[in-house]
Every structure is written in structure tokens, then in C-alpha cells.
Design a protein around this motif. Structure first.
Motif, mmCIF file in Angstrom:
data_model
loop_
_atom_site.group_PDB
_atom_site.id
_atom_site.type_symbol
_atom_site.label_atom_id
_atom_site.label_comp_id
_atom_site.label_asym_id
_atom_site.label_seq_id
_atom_site.Cartn_x
_atom_site.Cartn_y
_atom_site.Cartn_z
ATOM 1 N N ARG A 3 -3.025 -0.426 5.547
ATOM 2 C CA ARG A 3 -3.544 -0.955 5.383
ATOM 3 C C ARG A 3 -5.101 -2.273 4.452
ATOM 4 N N TYR A 4 -5.001 -0.863 3.615
ATOM 5 C CA TYR A 4 -5.795 -1.142 2.619
ATOM 6 C C TYR A 4 -4.809 -2.183 1.394
ATOM 7 N N HIS A 5 -3.943 -1.902 0.711
ATOM 8 C CA HIS A 5 -2.814 -2.686 0.051
ATOM 9 C C HIS A 5 -1.988 -3.541 0.848
ATOM 10 N N ALA A 6 -2.204 -3.770 2.190
ATOM 11 C CA ALA A 6 -1.383 -4.743 2.628
ATOM 12 C C ALA A 6 -1.715 -6.586 2.079
ATOM 13 N N PRO A 7 -2.926 -6.943 2.069
ATOM 14 C CA PRO A 7 -3.437 -7.946 2.579
ATOM 15 C C PRO A 7 -3.127 -8.407 0.966
ATOM 16 N N ARG A 8 -2.600 -7.874 -0.207
ATOM 17 C CA ARG A 8 -2.478 -7.477 -0.982
ATOM 18 C C ARG A 8 -1.460 -8.039 -1.654
ATOM 19 N N ILE A 9 -0.291 -7.151 -0.973
ATOM 20 C CA ILE A 9 0.975 -6.978 -1.525
ATOM 21 C C ILE A 9 1.937 -7.643 -0.008
ATOM 22 N N GLY A 10 1.763 -7.590 0.996
ATOM 23 C CA GLY A 10 2.141 -7.437 2.131
ATOM 24 C C GLY A 10 2.897 -6.184 3.185
ATOM 25 N N GLY A 11 2.977 -6.281 4.420
ATOM 26 C CA GLY A 11 3.174 -5.441 5.540
ATOM 27 C C GLY A 11 3.424 -3.726 4.584
ATOM 28 N N GLY A 12 5.033 -4.359 4.275
ATOM 29 C CA GLY A 12 6.673 -3.760 4.158
ATOM 30 C C GLY A 12 5.867 -2.485 2.875
ATOM 31 N N PRO A 13 5.806 -3.320 1.791
ATOM 32 C CA PRO A 13 5.779 -2.980 0.761
ATOM 33 C C PRO A 13 4.027 -2.112 0.409
#
Length: 145
Positions: A3-13
Motif C-alpha cells: 500500500r505504501y508503494h502502490a500510489p507511485r509505481i502501481g499495484g502489481g509492481p
């Protein structure tokens, strides 16, 4: 982490990055599944059969079939590189550390204190034991035609 990384790189990555970090830094959890002791890196149980290949389940045709889609990454060793490579190249079923099955219910016990439990996008400490169960056709879902 996802959830931390999803806004920047997308859900799958973000899911792949989070899995890689967890598999590198953490240790498997010892618990019991259906009364048998197990060591697991990851246990996923979803309502209904999920379809799609890759690192995460993608879609379900039905929420009322009365089955849990259970996916398990066995503990022991360092499965990170093998699991990550399998996820990038196709279905996780190619990895010897991954198991997928369908069950009507699953009893999980001897869960160590502080073990995280994620459900419906939320995360909380897991109880010492729980039973995952299904009720066929118990949920009515309305959607546009």
C-alpha cells in the motif's frame, strides 16, 4: 509495504516489491493448518476461485461457489529468488515452494502472537486460531449488466 508503494509505481509492481522485501527480511511463521504443523512464508485464502497467472490472483467468476482459493508458500530455506523468478515468468504453480488448492473450510491454529492478518484491505494482529469457512451463495452481489 504494498500500500505504501502502490500510489507511485502501481499495484502489481508494488506487490512484487513488497513480496521481495518481506521474503528477504522476514522468517517463516510456524502454525498449524488443519491440525498439522507447518512453516509458511505466506498463506492466502480468498472467497471463490481466482483466475489469472502471475504473482497475485486476478479475478473471480463467482463469490458464491462455496470454495476457498488457498495459496501457500512453504517455509524453510530462502524461497525468495525462486518464487520471485516464477512470478515474473508465469504462473506461481511452477515454483516448488508454492501450493494452490480449493477447500470448503480451513482451520488455522497455533498462530504466534503478533502475526499480521490482512483481510479486505485491512491489517491487524491475527488471533491465536481461526477457521475460514464458506457459505455457498450467502452473498448477493448486484452489478450493472
Amino acid at each position: 509495504m504494498r500500500r505504501y508503494h502502490a500510489p507511485r509505481i502501481g499495484g502489481g509492481p508494488a506487490a512484487l516489491l513488497a513480496a521481495w522485501k518481506v521474503l528477504r527480511a522476514e522468517r517463516p511463521v510456524r502454525l498449524s493448518l488443519a491440525g498439522r504443523p507447518r512453516s509458511v512464508w505466506l498463506l492466502f485464502a480468498g472467497n471463490g476461485t481466482y483466475h489469472g497467472t502471475g504473482p497475485t490472483p486476478r479475478r473471480r467468476d463467482s463469490l458464491g461457489e462455496g470454495l476457498l482459493d488457498v495459496r501457500l508458500v512453504h517455509g524453510g530455506g530462502r524461497p525468495g529468488p525462486r518464487l520471485f523468478a516464477a512470478a515474473l515468468t508465469g504462473p506461481l504453480s511452477r515454483s516448488p515452494v508454492h501450493t494452490a488448492t480449493r477447500l470448503r473450510s480451513l482451520r488455522i491454529g497455533d498462530i504466534p502472537p503478533g502475526t499480521p492478518l490482512a483481510y479486505d484491505g485491512e491489517c491487524t494482529p491475527a488471533p491465536p486460531a481461526l477457521v475460514l469457512d464458506t457459505l455457498p451463495d450467502a452473498l448477493t452481489v448486484y452489478r450493472p449488466a
